[in-house]
Enzyme design. Structure first.
Site, PDB file in Angstrom:
ATOM      1  N   GLY A  12       0.777  -1.230   0.000  1.00 28.03           N
ATOM      2  CA  GLY A  12       0.000   0.000   0.000  1.00 28.03           C
ATOM      3  C   GLY A  12       0.810   1.283   0.000  1.00 28.03           C
ATOM      4  O   GLY A  12       0.311   2.329   0.404  1.00 28.03           O
ATOM      5  N   SER A  13       2.071   1.232  -0.499  1.00 28.31           N
ATOM      6  CA  SER A  13       2.835   2.488  -0.480  1.00 28.31           C
ATOM      7  C   SER A  13       2.226   3.492  -1.468  1.00 28.31           C
ATOM      8  O   SER A  13       2.197   4.697  -1.198  1.00 28.31           O
ATOM      9  CB  SER A  13       4.321   2.250  -0.747  1.00 28.31           C
ATOM     10  OG  SER A  13       4.547   1.933  -2.089  1.00 28.31           O
ATOM     11  N   LEU A  85      -3.881  -7.405  -7.114  1.00 23.31           N
ATOM     12  CA  LEU A  85      -3.314  -8.545  -7.834  1.00 23.31           C
ATOM     13  C   LEU A  85      -4.320  -9.541  -8.398  1.00 23.31           C
ATOM     14  O   LEU A  85      -3.922 -10.556  -8.950  1.00 23.31           O
ATOM     15  CB  LEU A  85      -2.305  -9.272  -6.934  1.00 23.31           C
ATOM     16  CG  LEU A  85      -1.057  -8.441  -6.613  1.00 23.31           C
ATOM     17  CD1 LEU A  85      -0.106  -9.212  -5.715  1.00 23.31           C
ATOM     18  CD2 LEU A  85      -0.346  -7.982  -7.880  1.00 23.31           C
ATOM     19  N   ILE A  88     -10.010  -7.756 -12.308  1.00 22.50           N
ATOM     20  CA  ILE A  88     -11.261  -7.054 -11.986  1.00 22.50           C
ATOM     21  C   ILE A  88     -12.430  -7.809 -12.626  1.00 22.50           C
ATOM     22  O   ILE A  88     -12.428  -8.054 -13.833  1.00 22.50           O
ATOM     23  CB  ILE A  88     -11.218  -5.605 -12.544  1.00 22.50           C
ATOM     24  CG1 ILE A  88     -10.071  -4.811 -11.921  1.00 22.50           C
ATOM     25  CG2 ILE A  88     -12.534  -4.882 -12.325  1.00 22.50           C
ATOM     26  CD1 ILE A  88     -10.240  -4.537 -10.445  1.00 22.50           C
ATOM     27  N   HIS A 104       1.478   0.325 -13.630  1.00 19.48           N
ATOM     28  CA  HIS A 104       2.292  -0.857 -13.894  1.00 19.48           C
ATOM     29  C   HIS A 104       3.761  -0.452 -13.800  1.00 19.48           C
ATOM     30  O   HIS A 104       4.154   0.579 -14.359  1.00 19.48           O
ATOM     31  CB  HIS A 104       1.967  -1.401 -15.288  1.00 19.48           C
ATOM     32  CG  HIS A 104       2.665  -2.693 -15.579  1.00 19.48           C
ATOM     33  ND1 HIS A 104       2.255  -3.894 -15.045  1.00 19.48           N
ATOM     34  CD2 HIS A 104       3.760  -2.958 -16.327  1.00 19.48           C
ATOM     35  CE1 HIS A 104       3.076  -4.844 -15.450  1.00 19.48           C
ATOM     36  NE2 HIS A 104       3.994  -4.319 -16.235  1.00 19.48           N
ATOM     37  N   GLU A 174       6.756   6.055  -9.318  1.00 18.85           N
ATOM     38  CA  GLU A 174       5.332   5.820  -9.005  1.00 18.85           C
ATOM     39  C   GLU A 174       4.832   6.841  -8.001  1.00 18.85           C
ATOM     40  O   GLU A 174       3.796   7.477  -8.192  1.00 18.85           O
ATOM     41  CB  GLU A 174       5.150   4.412  -8.429  1.00 18.85           C
ATOM     42  CG  GLU A 174       5.548   3.328  -9.394  1.00 18.85           C
ATOM     43  CD  GLU A 174       5.122   1.943  -8.945  1.00 18.85           C
ATOM     44  OE1 GLU A 174       4.696   1.175  -9.805  1.00 18.85           O
ATOM     45  OE2 GLU A 174       5.206   1.632  -7.743  1.00 18.85           O
TER      46      GLU A 174
HETATM   47  C1  GRF Z   1       3.516  -1.111  -7.661  1.00 24.44           C
HETATM   48  O1  GRF Z   1       4.792  -1.395  -8.110  1.00 24.44           O
HETATM   49  C2  GRF Z   1       2.567  -0.974  -8.817  1.00 24.44           C
HETATM   50  O2  GRF Z   1       3.175  -0.537  -9.984  1.00 24.44           O
HETATM   51  C3  GRF Z   1       2.075  -2.378  -9.003  1.00 24.44           C
HETATM   52  O3  GRF Z   1       1.987  -2.897  -7.704  1.00 24.44           O
HETATM   53  C4  GRF Z   1       2.935  -2.263  -6.851  1.00 24.44           C
HETATM   54  C5  GRF Z   1       2.235  -1.827  -5.616  1.00 24.44           C
HETATM   55  O4  GRF Z   1       3.121  -1.418  -4.620  1.00 24.44           O
HETATM   56  N1  GRF Z   1       0.839  -2.406  -9.756  1.00 24.44           N
HETATM   57  P1  GRF Z   1       2.600  -0.794  -3.271  1.00 24.44           P
HETATM   58  O5  GRF Z   1       1.727  -1.845  -2.592  1.00 24.44           O
HETATM   59  O6  GRF Z   1       1.805   0.429  -3.611  1.00 24.44           O
HETATM   60  O7  GRF Z   1       3.807  -0.485  -2.477  1.00 24.44           O
END
Ligand code: GRF
Length: 190
Positions: A12-13, A85, A88, A104, A174
């Site tokens: 959830g970062s 993961l 949907i 992604h 991200e």
């Molecule tokens: C991220 O790398 C995102 O690109 C992918 O899943 C990861 C989620 O990371 N879809 P976090 O849980 O938000 O740390």
């Protein structure tokens, strides 16, 4: 006011970045966090920020209308996938056509599709010998990682990179761009 639901399965970062970025925003609010794993750290992160957080089983996602009913009752306008993961379900895809955004951790259309998540992605990038990686923020349709691309940002792949090192570099992108791109899309700028 547009209401967002974040879907997250893991750490959830990115969910945290989104929650912090939109807190106090007068046009967009994070109204709900949805997970498919009750032990996901993302649930805790949301609750600590006073964002309602719910967990649904796979069964509830695929064989019931529980999830969509929750989204409707919470008046959710957009869904943001932040490390979600599982696929949907069709009923949600239909109800939220062009309103589901994913991030992604690579430059699509390469390194996407089934099995391409987490460190698998970065290992594949390093093995390919590509000199650049990055992030892709895109809309979600019924095919994994194939919806319209809204934004990409790049970073170098360096000679001695491990998958973990590259993952950290990509994650910085991200955190830097995801909330802003979500905001621009929702406000009709993309
Ligand atoms: C991220 O790398 C995102 O690109 C992918 O899943 C990861 C989620 O990371 N879809 P976090 O849980 O938000 O740390």
């Amino acid at each position: 006011m547009k209401r967002l639901a974040i879907f997250a399965s893991g750490t959830g970062s990115n969910a945290k970045q989104l929650i912090d970025y939109f807190s106090g925003n007068k046009d967009i609010s994070v109204a709900l966090l949805v997970s498919n794993r009750k032990e996901a750290r993302a649930l805790e992160i949301a609750r600590n920020s006073n964002v309602p957080a719910v967990n649904f089983t796979k069964e509830e996602f695929y064989n019931s209308s529980t999830v969509i009913e929750k989204l409707v009752s919470e008046k959710i306008d957009f869904i943001v996938l932040a490390g979600f993961l599982i696929k949907i379900p069709d009923n949600i895809l239909k109800a939220y056509e062009n309103k589901i955004i994913n991030i992604h951790p690579a430059l699509l259309p390469d390194f996407g599709g089934k099995g391409m998540y987490g460190l698998n992605v970065h290992k594949a990038v390093i093995e390919s010998g590509k000199k650049e990686s990055g992030i892709t923020i895109h809309l979600v349709n019924e095919h994994y990682d194939e919806g319209r691309i809204l934004y990409q940002a790049k970073c170098p792949v360096l000679e001695n990179d491990t998958a973990e090192i590259l993952a950290t570099r990509v994650q910085e992108l991200e955190h830097r761009y995801f909330p802003e791109v979500v905001e621009h899309f929702i406000s009709g700028k993309l």
